[in-house]
Design a protein around this motif. Structure first.
Motif, PDB file in Angstrom:
ATOM      1  N   SER A 124       0.788  -1.242   0.000  1.00 51.22           N
ATOM      2  CA  SER A 124       0.000   0.000   0.000  1.00 51.22           C
ATOM      3  C   SER A 124       0.814   1.284   0.000  1.00 51.22           C
ATOM      4  CB  SER A 124      -0.908   0.011   1.232  1.00 51.22           C
ATOM      5  OG  SER A 124      -0.116   0.038   2.428  1.00 51.22           O
ATOM      6  N   SER A 125       2.143   1.205   0.148  1.00 50.87           N
ATOM      7  CA  SER A 125       2.989   2.401   0.276  1.00 50.87           C
ATOM      8  C   SER A 125       2.474   3.318   1.385  1.00 50.87           C
ATOM      9  CB  SER A 125       3.056   3.171  -1.047  1.00 50.87           C
ATOM     10  OG  SER A 125       3.693   2.419  -2.031  1.00 50.87           O
ATOM     11  N   SER A 126       2.040   2.732   2.474  1.00 49.17           N
ATOM     12  CA  SER A 126       1.504   3.513   3.589  1.00 49.17           C
ATOM     13  C   SER A 126       1.900   2.863   4.903  1.00 49.17           C
ATOM     14  CB  SER A 126      -0.018   3.628   3.503  1.00 49.17           C
ATOM     15  OG  SER A 126      -0.619   2.353   3.661  1.00 49.17           O
ATOM     16  N   TYR A 127       1.786   3.651   5.992  1.00 48.41           N
ATOM     17  CA  TYR A 127       2.107   3.127   7.315  1.00 48.41           C
ATOM     18  C   TYR A 127       1.348   3.932   8.366  1.00 48.41           C
ATOM     19  CZ  TYR A 127       5.159   7.231   7.471  1.00 48.41           C
ATOM     20  OH  TYR A 127       5.633   8.517   7.426  1.00 48.41           O
ATOM     21  N   GLU A 128       1.103   3.316   9.507  1.00 43.56           N
ATOM     22  CA  GLU A 128       0.475   3.983  10.640  1.00 43.56           C
ATOM     23  C   GLU A 128       1.551   4.646  11.499  1.00 43.56           C
ATOM     24  OE1 GLU A 128      -2.703   4.209  11.205  1.00 43.56           O
ATOM     25  OE2 GLU A 128      -3.525   2.747   9.783  1.00 43.56           O
ATOM     26  N   ASN A 129       1.242   5.835  12.018  1.00 45.09           N
ATOM     27  CA  ASN A 129       2.216   6.556  12.840  1.00 45.09           C
ATOM     28  C   ASN A 129       2.645   5.746  14.063  1.00 45.09           C
ATOM     29  OD1 ASN A 129       2.351   8.830  11.212  1.00 45.09           O
ATOM     30  ND2 ASN A 129       0.599   9.805  12.198  1.00 45.09           N
ATOM     31  N   GLU A 130       1.708   5.157  14.735  1.00 46.54           N
ATOM     32  CA  GLU A 130       2.032   4.395  15.940  1.00 46.54           C
ATOM     33  C   GLU A 130       2.895   3.178  15.606  1.00 46.54           C
ATOM     34  OE1 GLU A 130       1.587   5.194  19.108  1.00 46.54           O
ATOM     35  OE2 GLU A 130       0.855   7.099  18.318  1.00 46.54           O
ATOM     36  N   GLU A 131       2.603   2.544  14.467  1.00 50.82           N
ATOM     37  CA  GLU A 131       3.417   1.396  14.052  1.00 50.82           C
ATOM     38  C   GLU A 131       4.839   1.832  13.726  1.00 50.82           C
ATOM     39  OE1 GLU A 131      -0.052  -1.420  12.041  1.00 50.82           O
ATOM     40  OE2 GLU A 131       1.111  -0.043  10.782  1.00 50.82           O
ATOM     41  N   MET A 132       4.973   2.988  13.098  1.00 53.56           N
ATOM     42  CA  MET A 132       6.310   3.492  12.777  1.00 53.56           C
ATOM     43  C   MET A 132       7.084   3.798  14.054  1.00 53.56           C
ATOM     44  SD  MET A 132       8.656   4.249  10.649  1.00 53.56           S
ATOM     45  CE  MET A 132       7.810   4.108   9.075  1.00 53.56           C
ATOM     46  N   LYS A 133       6.440   4.395  15.041  1.00 52.86           N
ATOM     47  CA  LYS A 133       7.112   4.689  16.314  1.00 52.86           C
ATOM     48  C   LYS A 133       7.589   3.413  17.000  1.00 52.86           C
ATOM     49  CE  LYS A 133       4.595   8.972  17.354  1.00 52.86           C
ATOM     50  NZ  LYS A 133       3.615   9.626  18.262  1.00 52.86           N
ATOM     51  N   GLY A 134       6.782   2.368  16.920  1.00 49.55           N
ATOM     52  CA  GLY A 134       7.134   1.139  17.611  1.00 49.55           C
ATOM     53  C   GLY A 134       8.162   0.283  16.895  1.00 49.55           C
ATOM     54  N   PHE A 135       8.198   0.387  15.548  1.00 45.87           N
ATOM     55  CA  PHE A 135       9.053  -0.537  14.782  1.00 45.87           C
ATOM     56  C   PHE A 135      10.007   0.177  13.825  1.00 45.87           C
ATOM     57  CE2 PHE A 135       5.000  -2.948  15.429  1.00 45.87           C
ATOM     58  CZ  PHE A 135       5.494  -3.844  16.367  1.00 45.87           C
ATOM     59  N   VAL A 136      10.365   1.428  14.118  1.00 45.21           N
ATOM     60  CA  VAL A 136      11.191   2.173  13.163  1.00 45.21           C
ATOM     61  C   VAL A 136      12.547   1.508  12.941  1.00 45.21           C
ATOM     62  CG1 VAL A 136      12.076   3.737  14.962  1.00 45.21           C
ATOM     63  CG2 VAL A 136      12.070   4.458  12.552  1.00 45.21           C
ATOM     64  N   LEU A 137      13.159   0.951  13.987  1.00 50.90           N
ATOM     65  CA  LEU A 137      14.477   0.321  13.822  1.00 50.90           C
ATOM     66  C   LEU A 137      14.392  -0.996  13.052  1.00 50.90           C
ATOM     67  CD1 LEU A 137      16.299   1.087  17.199  1.00 50.90           C
ATOM     68  CD2 LEU A 137      16.251   2.398  15.072  1.00 50.90           C
ATOM     69  N   PRO A 138      13.462  -1.903  13.395  1.00 49.37           N
ATOM     70  CA  PRO A 138      13.320  -3.101  12.564  1.00 49.37           C
ATOM     71  C   PRO A 138      12.959  -2.771  11.114  1.00 49.37           C
ATOM     72  CG  PRO A 138      12.187  -3.411  14.660  1.00 49.37           C
ATOM     73  CD  PRO A 138      12.607  -1.982  14.598  1.00 49.37           C
ATOM     74  N   LEU A 139      12.128  -1.740  10.910  1.00 48.21           N
ATOM     75  CA  LEU A 139      11.752  -1.363   9.539  1.00 48.21           C
ATOM     76  C   LEU A 139      12.952  -0.809   8.768  1.00 48.21           C
ATOM     77  CD1 LEU A 139       8.249   0.274  10.120  1.00 48.21           C
ATOM     78  CD2 LEU A 139       8.742  -1.925   9.035  1.00 48.21           C
ATOM     79  N   LEU A 140      13.825  -0.096   9.475  1.00 48.06           N
ATOM     80  CA  LEU A 140      15.049   0.399   8.829  1.00 48.06           C
ATOM     81  C   LEU A 140      15.906  -0.777   8.360  1.00 48.06           C
ATOM     82  CD1 LEU A 140      17.030   2.713   8.108  1.00 48.06           C
ATOM     83  CD2 LEU A 140      17.941   2.518  10.436  1.00 48.06           C
ATOM     84  N   VAL A 141      16.049  -1.772   9.228  1.00 46.42           N
ATOM     85  CA  VAL A 141      16.835  -2.957   8.875  1.00 46.42           C
ATOM     86  C   VAL A 141      16.197  -3.708   7.705  1.00 46.42           C
ATOM     87  CG1 VAL A 141      17.667  -5.188   9.695  1.00 46.42           C
ATOM     88  CG2 VAL A 141      17.770  -3.194  11.204  1.00 46.42           C
ATOM     89  N   LEU A 142      14.887  -3.922   7.772  1.00 45.75           N
ATOM     90  CA  LEU A 142      14.190  -4.651   6.711  1.00 45.75           C
ATOM     91  C   LEU A 142      14.255  -3.909   5.379  1.00 45.75           C
ATOM     92  CD1 LEU A 142      11.050  -5.815   8.722  1.00 45.75           C
ATOM     93  CD2 LEU A 142      12.836  -7.300   7.796  1.00 45.75           C
ATOM     94  N   SER A 143      14.043  -2.595   5.412  1.00 44.58           N
ATOM     95  CA  SER A 143      14.064  -1.822   4.160  1.00 44.58           C
ATOM     96  C   SER A 143      15.435  -1.839   3.517  1.00 44.58           C
ATOM     97  CB  SER A 143      13.626  -0.378   4.424  1.00 44.58           C
ATOM     98  OG  SER A 143      14.523   0.269   5.317  1.00 44.58           O
ATOM     99  N   HIS A 144      16.495  -1.868   4.351  1.00 45.88           N
ATOM    100  CA  HIS A 144      17.857  -1.946   3.797  1.00 45.88           C
ATOM    101  C   HIS A 144      18.158  -3.356   3.293  1.00 45.88           C
ATOM    102  CE1 HIS A 144      22.160  -1.354   3.316  1.00 45.88           C
ATOM    103  NE2 HIS A 144      22.351  -2.430   4.053  1.00 45.88           N
ATOM    104  N   THR A 145      17.798  -4.353   4.087  1.00 45.21           N
ATOM    105  CA  THR A 145      18.098  -5.740   3.733  1.00 45.21           C
ATOM    106  C   THR A 145      17.401  -6.167   2.452  1.00 45.21           C
ATOM    107  OG1 THR A 145      18.354  -6.274   6.081  1.00 45.21           O
ATOM    108  CG2 THR A 145      18.056  -8.125   4.559  1.00 45.21           C
ATOM    109  N   TYR A 146      16.130  -5.756   2.303  1.00 47.85           N
ATOM    110  CA  TYR A 146      15.349  -6.186   1.143  1.00 47.85           C
ATOM    111  C   TYR A 146      15.248  -5.106   0.057  1.00 47.85           C
ATOM    112  CZ  TYR A 146      14.304 -10.121   4.091  1.00 47.85           C
ATOM    113  OH  TYR A 146      14.437 -11.239   4.888  1.00 47.85           O
TER     114      TYR A 146
END
Length: 382
Positions: A124-146
């Motif tokens: 969806s190219s979208s994200y929830e603010n609360e989800e981003m606050k909770g998972f910003v570091l794992p998402l950074l790792v995933l976005s770089h890895t993949y």
């Protein structure tokens, strides 16, 4: 690792992140902005809702993504392959791919919910603010890895604009080095060295100290280098200001000789024909200030040394001139010869102060007995 060598107070401003500006808005689109519902999207609401329903409904999904703790997330291979070249490669190597059967791939090392937010973003190219606050570091790792650059930029922006804290800055710094995020590395490094006392008490610092002692040492050294550079800059500034004072004193001495020897505008020796509209001299404001001081000195009723601060200043300038003048017998500056006589009776402590001042002024402009400190007659007779 070079970015970690930067020091405090000498950091250049980080360059802007690539991509569209954060305040860019188009009809039907919200670019990197937040909605009233706390959701951020790079596409229109209708498009986002359609893709979210496809992901959450799992209609004709053909991929099972296995996460930690036995979690399974259903997805569509075509979407994953188009969104990430790494996932495309993993699908091609998966057993059963292309045989119209359910394919399994594994994403471990991050929470299941973080993987779900990541996969949802791919749809969806979208994200929830609360989800981003909770998972910003794992998402950074995933976005770089993949290799999902759009999400990686979002994570960097979110950390830069509020999610980077004292508690997580050490983790962010280490991840920025591993995930090739130089801007984030620079920003997190700056936050560490400017708050080292607070940061060193966090669990992240203690963990880094155990697992990466060399990195901890480098951070401490970079802070010390920054402090040393700051001290050197402060010292240079102080020396520059001091040098400027000596330059101004030297110009004042030259202007003083100019006034009493050649005359300037409305003030000068009695045997000079002065004109107010004459060509301006080379000393400008310095001459004007001295002219006011000389006129005050001539008419002040408190001329006694110490009785008037302006007269005291004039006495000091006249004495300084006398110490710089090389021929007081023919010098036209008032009291030049008198001060020469006074020097012989001055105590050693005061004499030493004057000698240091004279030496520094001479060194500043390298005048060493320049003609401006003697009369024209004495120059021609040499």
């Amino acid at each position: 690792m070079q970015s970690s060598r930067c020091s405090n107070n000498v950091f250049p401003a980080p360059p802007p992140l690539p991509g569209p500006p954060t305040n860019c808005r188009r009809k039907g689109f919200l670019m990197n902005g937040g909605s009233a519902t706390g959701e951020n999207s790079f596409v229109s609401k209708a498009t986002r809702d359609l893709w979210v329903r496809l992901f959450e409904g799992g209609y004709k999904s053909d991929v099972a993504i296995k996460t930690d703790n036995g979690g399974i997330i259903r997805a569509h291979s075509n979407v994953l392959a188009m969104a990430s070249p790494v996932l495309r490669g993993m699908l091609k190597q998966a057993k059963g791919f292309g045989q119209k059967r359910l394919v399994s791939i594994h994403i471990h090392g991050v929470p299941r919910d973080a993987v779900r937010v990541f996969i949802r973003f791919l749809y969806s190219s979208s994200y929830e603010n609360e989800e981003m606050k909770g998972f910003v570091l794992p998402l950074l790792v995933l976005s770089h890895t993949y290799v999902v650059p759009q999400l990686k930029r979002v994570c960097e922006q979110q950390l830069e604009h509020g999610l980077l804290t004292i508690e997580n800055v050490v983790d962010v710094f280490q991840l920025s080095l591993l995930c090739d995020a130089p801007r984030l590395s620079l920003i997190s490094h700056r936050k560490i060295v400017t708050n080292l006392k607070a940061v060193s008490a966090t669990e992240g610092w203690k963990a880094m100290k155990k697992s990466h002692p060399a990195l901890e040492k480098e951070l401490v050294e970079s802070m010390n280098e920054g402090q040393n550079r700051k001290d050197v800059t402060k010292e240079k500034t102080g020396k520059s200001n001091e040098q400027q004072i000596y330059v101004q004193l030297c110009e004042a001495m030259e202007a003083l000789v100019h006034i009493f020897r050649d005359g300037c505008r409305t003030i000068g020796p009695y045997d000079k024909d002065l004109k107010e509209d004459q060509t301006p001299c080379n000393y400008g404001a310095c001459c004007k200030g001295l002219e006011s001081l000389v006129r005050h000195f001539a008419s002040c009723k408190l001329r006694v040394r110490g009785g008037c601060i302006h007269c005291k200043r004039m006495w000091q300038l006249l004495e300084l001139h006398s110490r710089l003048c090389t021929d007081s017998s023919s010098c036209r500056v008032p009291l030049c010869r008198n001060f020469k006589e006074k020097m012989r009776k001055q105590n050693k402590k005061d004499e030493m102060k004057w000698k240091i001042l004279v030496k520094r002024i001479l060194k500043t402009k390298r005048i060493g007995g320049a003609p401006l400190f003697v009369s024209p007659n004495s120059i021609s007779s040499r």
